[in-house]
Design a protein around this motif. Structure first.
Motif, PDB file in Angstrom:
ATOM      1  N   ALA A  82      20.751 -11.217 -26.812  1.00 38.16           N
ATOM      2  CA  ALA A  82      21.427 -12.099 -25.864  1.00 38.16           C
ATOM      3  C   ALA A  82      20.684 -12.226 -24.541  1.00 38.16           C
ATOM      4  O   ALA A  82      20.806 -13.243 -23.852  1.00 38.16           O
ATOM      5  N   ASN A  83      19.900 -11.216 -24.170  1.00 40.18           N
ATOM      6  CA  ASN A  83      19.186 -11.258 -22.880  1.00 40.18           C
ATOM      7  C   ASN A  83      17.727 -11.704 -23.012  1.00 40.18           C
ATOM      8  O   ASN A  83      16.955 -11.618 -22.061  1.00 40.18           O
TER       9      ASN A  83
ATOM     10  N   LEU B 129      26.953 -14.192 -37.189  1.00 36.24           N
ATOM     11  CA  LEU B 129      26.616 -13.013 -36.383  1.00 36.24           C
ATOM     12  C   LEU B 129      26.830 -13.282 -34.903  1.00 36.24           C
ATOM     13  O   LEU B 129      27.478 -12.497 -34.199  1.00 36.24           O
ATOM     14  N   VAL B 130      26.293 -14.408 -34.418  1.00 36.96           N
ATOM     15  CA  VAL B 130      26.389 -14.731 -32.993  1.00 36.96           C
ATOM     16  C   VAL B 130      27.837 -15.019 -32.594  1.00 36.96           C
ATOM     17  O   VAL B 130      28.295 -14.625 -31.513  1.00 36.96           O
TER      18      VAL B 130
ATOM     19  N   SER C  87      25.717  -9.486 -27.809  1.00 38.66           N
ATOM     20  CA  SER C  87      24.472  -8.853 -28.251  1.00 38.66           C
ATOM     21  C   SER C  87      23.416  -9.842 -28.739  1.00 38.66           C
ATOM     22  O   SER C  87      22.207  -9.569 -28.613  1.00 38.66           O
ATOM     23  N   PHE C  88      23.849 -10.967 -29.302  1.00 43.19           N
ATOM     24  CA  PHE C  88      22.907 -11.875 -29.959  1.00 43.19           C
ATOM     25  C   PHE C  88      23.092 -13.320 -29.508  1.00 43.19           C
ATOM     26  O   PHE C  88      24.177 -13.719 -29.072  1.00 43.19           O
ATOM     27  N   ALA C  89      22.005 -14.094 -29.645  1.00 43.84           N
ATOM     28  CA  ALA C  89      22.030 -15.519 -29.307  1.00 43.84           C
ATOM     29  C   ALA C  89      21.091 -16.266 -30.247  1.00 43.84           C
ATOM     30  O   ALA C  89      20.114 -15.699 -30.761  1.00 43.84           O
ATOM     31  N   MET C  90      21.378 -17.536 -30.467  1.00 42.25           N
ATOM     32  CA  MET C  90      20.549 -18.374 -31.335  1.00 42.25           C
ATOM     33  C   MET C  90      19.399 -18.983 -30.532  1.00 42.25           C
ATOM     34  O   MET C  90      19.504 -19.192 -29.322  1.00 42.25           O
ATOM     35  N   PHE C  91      18.297 -19.260 -31.197  1.00 46.37           N
ATOM     36  CA  PHE C  91      17.227 -20.058 -30.604  1.00 46.37           C
ATOM     37  C   PHE C  91      17.707 -21.511 -30.555  1.00 46.37           C
ATOM     38  O   PHE C  91      18.662 -21.892 -31.233  1.00 46.37           O
TER      39      PHE C  91
END
Length: 271
Positions: free
Chosen positions: A128-129, A198-199, A205-209
């Motif tokens: 995410a960061n 997941l996102v 915690s997570f992010a998509m491109f």
């Protein structure tokens, strides 16, 4: 009758007897006679297959529960590592692999695929960061992917186009996500619906491109052994999936697990 004539007749009879079992082999009839369909899947592939407090659930289970009802047999669900599923299918340890398997030309030559059950286009997820934005930003980075998958091959080809990507293979996607969360990876490649799920569930915690996907559109399906004996079984499964598409069950299951509905091909893609 001469000796030669008698010998010829005997040989023809033996040949007919040898051919009879193959001609009579019918997997659908065997499944109905047994009253069960023995399956294999990897129960660590959310949102398709998951173990929640020891209970199997997910999009695959919901779909195959309905297909089994249409066929008239009880599903037997087995948790099998992905790398052992297709080899196990070939030696008849189970009737079908219901883990989402990406349809590829190479696999079509070796196995019988059902109609698609979901989109399988390859995509990327990051922490995410992370300051990476587009898929091309993984050049020179370390990217995780599940071993032995079509997503691995797509990532490998994409990495070569970018001039180099360090690929780390994992037995399950959960292991790759864990390393991404702790900073051991820069990104993870997987199918778009898996990463979207997941996102959605772990945005902290997570992010998509943006865009998340790369490569051509692909689809997930279930896999049977190649051969005439599986033809009737494949037809029964496809007929059930089409019926479920037309009466809205597929749409409801997709929306439950993926949050949206994607119209799928009504024929098995051949490329």
């Amino acid at each position: 009758m001469t000796f030669q004539t008698s010998l010829r007749a005997a040989l023809l009879g033996l040949a007919a007897m040898a051919a009879a079992p193959a001609a009579m082999a019918d997997q659908l009839a065997d499944v109905k006679a047994a009253g069960k369909i023995v399956t294999a899947t990897d129960m660590h592939y959310a949102p398709f297959d998951m173990l929640t407090n020891g209970t199997y659930e997910g999009m695959t289970k919901d779909l195959f529960d309905e297909v089994s009802k249409e066929i008239g047999a009880e599903p037997v669900y087995q948790d099998i590592p992905w790398t052992a599923e297709l080899p196990g299918l070939e030696v008849k340890k189970f009737d079908i692999v219901i883990a989402p398997v990406t349809i590829t030309p190479e696999r079509l030559e070796r196995y019988t695929f059902t109609l698609p059950i979901a989109d399988a286009t390859v995509a990327l997820v990051k922490s995410a960061n992370s300051d990476m934005k587009e898929p091309k930003d993984i050049a020179g980075k370390t990217v995780g992917v599940q071993q032995g998958t079509a997503q691995f091959r797509a990532l490998e080809a994409f990495g070569k186009e970018l001039g180099g990507v360090t690929i780390k293979e994992y037995g399950t996607t959960d292991e790759a996500y864990a390393d991404l969360a702790t900073g051991r990876l820069d990104a993870v490649a997987g199918s778009l619906p898996n990463l979207t799920y997941l996102v959605k569930n772990r945005p902290e915690s997570f992010a998509m491109f943006e865009p998340a996907n790369f490569g051509p559109p692909t689809y997930f399906a279930w896999v049977l052994r190649k051969g005439d004996d599986s033809a009737s079984f494949a037809t029964a499964i496809n007929d059930a999936l089409l019926k479920m598409t037309d009466d809205g069950r597929v749409k409801a299951i997709q929306e439950k697990w993926l949050g949206a509905y994607t119209e799928l091909p009504r024929e098995v893609p051949t490329n």
